[in-house]
Motif scaffolding. Structure first.
Motif, PDB file in Angstrom:
ATOM      1  N   GLY A   1       7.972  49.478   8.897  1.00 31.51           N
ATOM      2  CA  GLY A   1       6.770  49.365   7.937  1.00 31.51           C
ATOM      3  C   GLY A   1       6.520  47.793   7.828  1.00 31.51           C
ATOM      4  O   GLY A   1       5.436  47.344   7.749  1.00 31.51           O
ATOM      5  N   LYS A   2       7.286  46.982   7.438  1.00 30.17           N
ATOM      6  CA  LYS A   2       7.073  45.626   7.174  1.00 30.17           C
ATOM      7  C   LYS A   2       6.467  44.799   8.344  1.00 30.17           C
ATOM      8  O   LYS A   2       5.678  44.174   8.290  1.00 30.17           O
ATOM      9  CB  LYS A   2       8.510  44.881   6.911  1.00 30.17           C
ATOM     10  CG  LYS A   2       9.272  44.741   7.949  1.00 30.17           C
ATOM     11  CD  LYS A   2      10.330  43.681   7.688  1.00 30.17           C
ATOM     12  CE  LYS A   2      11.272  43.998   6.490  1.00 30.17           C
ATOM     13  NZ  LYS A   2      12.155  45.158   6.638  1.00 30.17           N
ATOM     14  N   GLY A   3       6.679  45.399   9.524  1.00 29.74           N
ATOM     15  CA  GLY A   3       6.007  44.838  10.990  1.00 29.74           C
ATOM     16  C   GLY A   3       4.521  45.243  10.844  1.00 29.74           C
ATOM     17  O   GLY A   3       3.605  44.198  11.425  1.00 29.74           O
ATOM     18  N   ASN A   4       4.262  46.071  10.492  1.00 25.88           N
ATOM     19  CA  ASN A   4       2.875  46.509  10.322  1.00 25.88           C
ATOM     20  C   ASN A   4       1.984  45.887   9.183  1.00 25.88           C
ATOM     21  O   ASN A   4       0.862  45.375   9.437  1.00 25.88           O
ATOM     22  CB  ASN A   4       2.743  48.053   9.969  1.00 25.88           C
ATOM     23  CG  ASN A   4       3.370  48.916  11.186  1.00 25.88           C
ATOM     24  OD1 ASN A   4       2.880  48.318  12.278  1.00 25.88           O
ATOM     25  ND2 ASN A   4       3.698  49.886  10.958  1.00 25.88           N
ATOM     26  N   THR A   5       2.746  45.610   8.136  1.00 23.02           N
ATOM     27  CA  THR A   5       2.094  44.620   7.162  1.00 23.02           C
ATOM     28  C   THR A   5       1.818  43.080   7.798  1.00 23.02           C
ATOM     29  O   THR A   5       0.655  42.794   7.748  1.00 23.02           O
ATOM     30  CB  THR A   5       2.903  44.460   5.652  1.00 23.02           C
ATOM     31  OG1 THR A   5       2.780  45.583   5.000  1.00 23.02           O
ATOM     32  CG2 THR A   5       2.373  43.267   5.105  1.00 23.02           C
ATOM     33  N   LEU A   6       2.676  42.581   8.553  1.00 25.61           N
ATOM     34  CA  LEU A   6       2.514  41.485   9.405  1.00 25.61           C
ATOM     35  C   LEU A   6       1.576  41.449  10.340  1.00 25.61           C
ATOM     36  O   LEU A   6       0.390  40.472  10.115  1.00 25.61           O
ATOM     37  CB  LEU A   6       3.831  40.902   9.726  1.00 25.61           C
ATOM     38  CG  LEU A   6       3.864  39.442  10.546  1.00 25.61           C
ATOM     39  CD1 LEU A   6       3.874  38.644   9.337  1.00 25.61           C
ATOM     40  CD2 LEU A   6       5.168  39.508  11.523  1.00 25.61           C
ATOM     41  N   LEU A   7       1.516  42.545  11.184  1.00 23.50           N
ATOM     42  CA  LEU A   7       0.673  42.435  12.250  1.00 23.50           C
ATOM     43  C   LEU A   7      -0.636  42.518  11.757  1.00 23.50           C
ATOM     44  O   LEU A   7      -1.663  42.018  12.397  1.00 23.50           O
ATOM     45  CB  LEU A   7       1.018  43.868  13.255  1.00 23.50           C
ATOM     46  CG  LEU A   7       2.266  43.503  13.840  1.00 23.50           C
ATOM     47  CD1 LEU A   7       2.610  44.782  14.630  1.00 23.50           C
ATOM     48  CD2 LEU A   7       2.341  42.396  14.872  1.00 23.50           C
ATOM     49  N   ASN A   8      -1.065  43.508  10.639  1.00 17.36           N
ATOM     50  CA  ASN A   8      -2.341  43.618  10.265  1.00 17.36           C
ATOM     51  C   ASN A   8      -2.925  42.441   9.656  1.00 17.36           C
ATOM     52  O   ASN A   8      -3.944  42.130   9.741  1.00 17.36           O
ATOM     53  CB  ASN A   8      -2.502  45.006   9.406  1.00 17.36           C
ATOM     54  CG  ASN A   8      -2.585  45.944  10.115  1.00 17.36           C
ATOM     55  OD1 ASN A   8      -3.367  46.451  10.930  1.00 17.36           O
ATOM     56  ND2 ASN A   8      -1.372  46.999  10.182  1.00 17.36           N
ATOM     57  N   HIS A   9      -1.870  41.811   8.855  1.00 18.95           N
ATOM     58  CA  HIS A   9      -2.482  40.522   8.009  1.00 18.95           C
ATOM     59  C   HIS A   9      -2.695  39.443   8.940  1.00 18.95           C
ATOM     60  O   HIS A   9      -3.652  38.792   8.575  1.00 18.95           O
ATOM     61  CB  HIS A   9      -1.382  40.216   6.841  1.00 18.95           C
ATOM     62  CG  HIS A   9      -1.799  39.001   6.220  1.00 18.95           C
ATOM     63  ND1 HIS A   9      -1.102  37.742   6.320  1.00 18.95           N
ATOM     64  CD2 HIS A   9      -2.747  38.814   5.191  1.00 18.95           C
ATOM     65  CE1 HIS A   9      -1.483  36.899   5.624  1.00 18.95           C
ATOM     66  NE2 HIS A   9      -2.598  37.446   4.914  1.00 18.95           N
TER      67      HIS A   9
END
Length: 400
Positions: A313-321
């Motif tokens: 989940g944390k990776g998806n915050t990073l990639l989208n931001h």
């Protein structure tokens, strides 16, 4: 969001605004790539009355956790963490242990091995079924005061109630805490593990901000939250898990010990009991974004191949931001077969099984679950065989 969900105050100050992203665990099938994808604001604020840091409840737990993509047992280090925790519990003969948000039985299976009666309360149908197949008694439900009363009527009160990595996932903090109090015996213990806001701020761990986390705790705000449901914080441990967590030990009655006082002093010195400790965080987050994008763009222009490791989940915050797309990150891999052949939300990065890395021999591997750094450096040591390098984006860009 206009009022604090814990104390009801209306003075909420901005901590960081990450724009709008889709829910981080809503992984996509190939058929969904041509469908609209809903995004929600991701704006973290702090209540200047009780200092609970929080997101507005834009999605419900039912939307996220009824069918869930995260299985705890796929992390070797997390299973070992749970095993060591259970081994240290002073469980008397005839004891009863309840875990809330018990996932696939990663922790309670060690209780079963000790011959101790236990029960998992897990809302996700798919991971709860995995726990039952592993021999861990599990009911499919969200914890509410009503659920807790039903469990007590059938099984009795618990000597120990465990709630690991769930206290941030519930919008009704007071009701959930009341449920914990109902489950535990008057002389029993409640143990809670949750990410520590102190390390999140100090180590730029902004990628752990996502919609299924409704709030982020200091020891001070956790102490207030526990009290709201009839529990007293008596002890706290500072843990390295998830980049820095706190293990809260609470009881129906008791007195805060020295480690609670020490942790509160540490937070106060960091400025987290007033606004000073939150200032500047947004600027540091912006630098993480610029540094990662600069690296990925430079690698692409040099003809280098970058792939990811993990689809957390944390990776998806990073990639989208950061606005990362497959032109900058060709794909990522994950040990969880549930995610294979699917695509990350928002960024739509393809997810494959881990063997793809050795087959393709990329130049760089971007490690998205950086909190498992030590475990993954060992697992990914083969990348160096062809001169590949590992990249860690948090707390600051590092190429290993």
């Amino acid at each position: 969001m206009t009022t604090c969900r814990l104390c009801g105050a209306g003075d909420l100050a901005s901590v960081v605004d990450l724009g709008a992203t889709p829910p981080c665990e809503r992984i996509l099938t190939a058929a969904q790539l041509d469908e609209p994808e809903v995004t929600y604001p991701l704006h973290l604020r702090v209540c200047t009355a009780c200092w609970l840091t929080q997101l507005p409840p834009l999605i419900t737990p039912e939307e996220t956790f009824t069918d869930y993509a995260y299985f705890s047992s796929y992390s070797t280090s997390w299973v070992e963490h749970a095993r060591a925790f259970v081994a240290g519990l002073p469980l008397r003969p005839g004891a009863f242990v309840v875990e809330v948000a018990s996932n696939d039985g990663y922790l309670l299976r060690h209780v079963v091995e000790r011959g101790v009666r236990c029960l998992g309360i897990e809302p996700s149908v798919n991971v709860g079924e995995a726990a039952r197949r592993a021999g861990v008694p599990t009911v499919t439900a969200f914890l509410t005061p009503e659920t807790a009363r039903a469990v007590v009527r059938e099984h009795g009160r618990a000597d120990h109630v465990v709630a690991n990595n769930v206290y941030a996932h519930i919008p009704d903090v007071v009701g959930f805490t009341e449920g914990l109090r109902t489950l535990v015996a008057d002389d029993g213990w409640v143990s809670i593990e949750v990410q520590h806001l102190l390390t999140l701020i100090e180590r730029n761990q902004y990628d752990t901000i996502y919609h299924e986390h409704f709030q982020y705790y200091t020891v001070a705000s956790a102490q207030r939250a526990l009290a709201s449901g009839g529990l007293t914080l008596v002890d706290v441990e500072l843990l390295p898990t998830h980049g820095g967590s706190i293990r809260l030990w609470a009881r129906p009655e008791g007195t805060p010990g020295q480690r609670v006082r020490d942790a509160l002093a540490l937070e106060k010195a960091a400025g987290l009991h007033d606004l000073s400790g939150y200032l500047g965080f947004a600027a540091r987050v912006a630098k993480v974004r610029r540094d990662l994008l600069g690296f990925l763009v430079g690698a692409a222009e040099a003809g280098k191949i970058v792939v990811g490791y993990g689809a957390p989940g944390k990776g998806n915050t990073l990639l989208n931001h950061c606005g990362v797309r497959p032109d900058l990150l060709a794909y990522t891999v994950d040990r969880n077969p549930y995610k294979h052949g699917k695509f990350t939300p928002g960024a739509r990065i393809p997810v494959f099984e881990p063997g793809r890395i050795a087959a393709d021999r990329p130049d760089y591997v971007l490690v998205l679950p950086w909190n498992l750094r030590d475990e993954l450096i060992g697992q990914l040591s083969y990348v160096h065989d062809w001169g590949g390098r590992l990249v860690f984006p948090i707390p600051e860009l590092e190429v290993v």
